[in-house]
Scaffold this active site. Structure first.
Site, PDB file in Angstrom:
ATOM      1  N   GLY A  48       0.907  -1.207  -0.001  1.00  0.00           N
ATOM      2  CA  GLY A  48       0.028   0.047   0.209  1.00  0.00           C
ATOM      3  C   GLY A  48       0.879   1.324   0.009  1.00  0.00           C
ATOM      4  O   GLY A  48       0.713   2.222   0.994  1.00  0.00           O
ATOM      5  N   TYR A 235     -17.366   4.615  12.712  1.00  0.00           N
ATOM      6  CA  TYR A 235     -15.968   4.209  12.465  1.00  0.00           C
ATOM      7  C   TYR A 235     -15.784   3.084  13.461  1.00  0.00           C
ATOM      8  O   TYR A 235     -15.493   1.881  13.348  1.00  0.00           O
ATOM      9  CB  TYR A 235     -15.001   5.319  12.424  1.00  0.00           C
ATOM     10  CG  TYR A 235     -13.479   4.807  11.955  1.00  0.00           C
ATOM     11  CD1 TYR A 235     -13.390   5.137  10.616  1.00  0.00           C
ATOM     12  CD2 TYR A 235     -12.696   3.956  12.583  1.00  0.00           C
ATOM     13  CE1 TYR A 235     -12.165   4.464  10.024  1.00  0.00           C
ATOM     14  CE2 TYR A 235     -11.427   3.525  11.913  1.00  0.00           C
ATOM     15  CZ  TYR A 235     -11.163   3.624  10.712  1.00  0.00           C
ATOM     16  OH  TYR A 235     -10.056   3.225  10.046  1.00  0.00           O
TER      17      TYR A 235
HETATM   18  P1  NAD Z   1      -4.828   5.354   0.989  1.00  0.00           P
HETATM   19  O1  NAD Z   1      -6.221   5.155   0.124  1.00  0.00           O
HETATM   20  O2  NAD Z   1      -4.295   6.690   0.766  1.00  0.00           O
HETATM   21  O3  NAD Z   1      -3.896   4.376   0.389  1.00  0.00           O
HETATM   22  C1  NAD Z   1      -4.102   2.945   0.181  1.00  0.00           C
HETATM   23  C2  NAD Z   1      -3.027   2.327  -0.210  1.00  0.00           C
HETATM   24  O4  NAD Z   1      -3.428   0.824  -0.816  1.00  0.00           O
HETATM   25  C3  NAD Z   1      -2.576   2.879  -2.074  1.00  0.00           C
HETATM   26  O5  NAD Z   1      -1.261   2.671  -1.951  1.00  0.00           O
HETATM   27  C4  NAD Z   1      -3.307   1.644  -2.770  1.00  0.00           C
HETATM   28  O6  NAD Z   1      -2.607   1.747  -4.113  1.00  0.00           O
HETATM   29  C5  NAD Z   1      -3.271   0.587  -1.927  1.00  0.00           C
HETATM   30  N1  NAD Z   1      -4.234  -0.532  -2.344  1.00  0.00           N
HETATM   31  C6  NAD Z   1      -5.543  -0.575  -2.281  1.00  0.00           C
HETATM   32  N2  NAD Z   1      -5.998  -1.736  -2.688  1.00  0.00           N
HETATM   33  C7  NAD Z   1      -4.996  -2.489  -3.091  1.00  0.00           C
HETATM   34  C8  NAD Z   1      -4.634  -3.864  -3.531  1.00  0.00           C
HETATM   35  N3  NAD Z   1      -5.650  -4.477  -3.790  1.00  0.00           N
HETATM   36  N4  NAD Z   1      -3.505  -4.077  -3.942  1.00  0.00           N
HETATM   37  C9  NAD Z   1      -2.521  -3.422  -3.611  1.00  0.00           C
HETATM   38  N5  NAD Z   1      -2.417  -2.187  -3.161  1.00  0.00           N
HETATM   39  C10 NAD Z   1      -3.671  -1.643  -3.094  1.00  0.00           C
HETATM   40  O7  NAD Z   1      -5.231   4.914   2.223  1.00  0.00           O
HETATM   41  P2  NAD Z   1      -4.913   5.549   3.823  1.00  0.00           P
HETATM   42  O8  NAD Z   1      -5.789   6.531   4.378  1.00  0.00           O
HETATM   43  O9  NAD Z   1      -3.406   5.897   3.814  1.00  0.00           O
HETATM   44  O10 NAD Z   1      -4.910   4.138   4.440  1.00  0.00           O
HETATM   45  C11 NAD Z   1      -3.909   3.380   5.003  1.00  0.00           C
HETATM   46  C12 NAD Z   1      -4.104   2.657   6.185  1.00  0.00           C
HETATM   47  O11 NAD Z   1      -4.053   3.562   7.323  1.00  0.00           O
HETATM   48  C13 NAD Z   1      -5.407   2.134   6.408  1.00  0.00           C
HETATM   49  O12 NAD Z   1      -5.376   0.874   7.149  1.00  0.00           O
HETATM   50  C14 NAD Z   1      -6.383   2.947   6.909  1.00  0.00           C
HETATM   51  O13 NAD Z   1      -7.443   2.574   7.863  1.00  0.00           O
HETATM   52  C15 NAD Z   1      -5.178   3.617   7.969  1.00  0.00           C
HETATM   53  N6  NAD Z   1      -5.588   5.037   8.586  1.00  0.00           N
HETATM   54  C16 NAD Z   1      -5.966   5.874   7.858  1.00  0.00           C
HETATM   55  C17 NAD Z   1      -6.258   7.230   8.535  1.00  0.00           C
HETATM   56  C18 NAD Z   1      -6.992   8.461   7.766  1.00  0.00           C
HETATM   57  O14 NAD Z   1      -7.608   9.283   8.327  1.00  0.00           O
HETATM   58  N7  NAD Z   1      -6.807   8.294   6.395  1.00  0.00           N
HETATM   59  C19 NAD Z   1      -6.170   7.182   9.991  1.00  0.00           C
HETATM   60  C20 NAD Z   1      -5.575   6.006  10.651  1.00  0.00           C
HETATM   61  C21 NAD Z   1      -5.248   4.967  10.003  1.00  0.00           C
END
Ligand code: NAD
Length: 395
Positions: A48, A235
């Protein structure tokens, strides 16, 4: 091609290659400004890796401690008359910058849930890195095709048990109204757990262990969110929260295996609410983020993804530091967000927000700026009226 933002609801369907590169460079510069993370990770797998917290993890590892990285992501390349997704351009920009600075960077664009992508990753690690000492699991996906059963699971963002009504904002139109989200059924709960729960993280770690590609003492980390009570029904206590509990279960199972492997560790970091492609899709949360940004910016404690992950690496995971855990065994890099003085102010603003006072009471302006930045728009020094080549090959 001249590329302008085209916002459709909570997504922007265009992305600007030079703007995305400038956004990546801003993150690299921040990590360099903060100074080296030593000792830090040296050989890193980021699952990711192309946007949000995963991209920031990759940048922090490479430009904080000189790590070689393999990044996995699922992005769409450009098509006739259509730019690629931002993660595509981000990865190209990151890879060019990493290699120019003498760091190894390899990429796999494909479905991380599949056996095939895992196999490709194992081959690249065996061939080029030998072993990895850090695995970052930062997927956010709406669906997963299960590699063993072939079933397609679709995640939902719904409450459990009862409908949930709260204020939400259409961030594009600036309209605040009430939304009622019906509760998920049993299948929706199970499907979300299958997509965003911990099974796939366990599969990755087991595959790495079986292939002897994990360095003794290796660290595995994944990210979660908890947030304040305004957002709990959608959430923490909703379908996504159920999946995140399963991620914590997986973390404990992986941790036991890694402890037996040279005293390694699996950890979960609770991160701050931030504008990312994943979070903008969650009802209610963008309104919370807009208020939160206003309050945290006024207090001088606002952070973006890169500040969060740089701080996580420098003060909790590496740099000779020991992770400070909450009673549930999680790192709390959401500590500044959750300070009572911040949450009290957010709670005071929340009931007052209307369409009319949205700009005044919240940082909706900052939210929109950050949102567009994710797609490479609004970056200084970029001529958005100029022709630009949208077709860039993955490196
Ligand atoms: P994001 O959407 O920016 O990034 C998601 C990543 O996953 C991207 O690189 C995408 O290409 C990849 N991805 C998605 N499906 C895929 C697949 N099938 N195969 C390969 N790669 C795949 O998301 P984010 O907000 O950075 O979230 C990342 C983590 O952080 C998650 O677990 C999320 O729950 C957690 N998180 C997010 C927040 C927030 O506020 N955004 C807060 C706390 C925790």
């Amino acid at each position: 091609m001249i590329i302008k933002p085209k916002v459709r609801g909570f997504v922007c369907v265009t992305a600007h290659p030079a703007g995305c590169a400038a956004h990546v460079q801003q993150q690299i510069d921040l990590v360099k400004t903060k100074g080296p993370i030593s000792p830090g990770p040296k050989k890193v797998l980021v699952i990711g890796a192309s946007t949000g917290f995963g991209l920031s993890s990759r940048i922090s590892a490479t430009f904080g401690s000189g790590a070689a990285t393999l990044g996995i992501f699922f992005e769409r390349p450009s098509e006739e008359g259509r730019p690629a997704t931002p993660g595509w351009y981000n990865t190209i920009a990151f890879t060019q910058a990493a290699r120019a600075a003498g760091h190894y960077a390899a990429n796999i664009n494909g479905d991380a849930f599949s056996d095939d992508v895992k196999k490709q990753a194992l081959e690249i690690i065996a061939r080029d890195l030998g072993q990895v000492d850090l695995v970052v699991y930062s997927l956010a996906s709406p669906r997963r095709t299960h590699p063993k059963t072939g079933a397609v699971h679709k995640s939902t963002l719904q409450p459990i048990g009862a409908p949930y009504t709260n204020k939400t904002v259409d961030t594009d139109k600036g309209i605040v109204n009430e939304i009622t989200i019906p509760p998920a059924d049993a299948a929706g709960i199970a499907d979300t757990l299958a997509v965003m729960g911990g099974e796939d993280w366990e599969m990755w770690m087991q595959a790495l262990l079986d292939a002897k590609l994990l360095a003794p003492g290796a660290i595995a980390i994944s990210y979660t969110y908890i947030g304040p009570c305004h957002t709990w029904p959608i959430y923490r206590d909703g379908t996504i929260g159920g999946a995140k509990l399963d991620l914590e279960r997986a973390c404990r199972a992986i941790d036991a295996k890694l402890k037996a492997h040279g005293n390694g560790r699996a950890l979960i970091s609770v991160n701050k609410a931030l504008v990312t492609q994943a979070s903008s899709a969650i009802p209610v949360v963008p309104l919370y983020i807009s208020i939160l940004y206003k309050v945290m910016k006024a207090k001088g404690t606002h952070e973006g993804c890169i500040e969060q992950i740089q701080r996580l690496f420098a003060t909790q995971l590496f740099n000779g530091k020991t992770a400070q855990l909450d009673p549930q065994g999680r790192i709390r890099i959401d500590d500044w967000e959750m300070r009572p003085e911040i949450q009290d102010e957010v709670a005071a603003i929340w009931p007052k927000v209307t369409t009319e006072n949205l700009v005044e009471l919240t940082d909706i302006t900052g939210y929109r700026t950050e949102f567009l930045k994710m797609f490479g728009f609004g970056l200084p020094g970029i001529d958005y009226d100029a022709e630009i080549e949208p077709h860039l090959p993955m490196l």
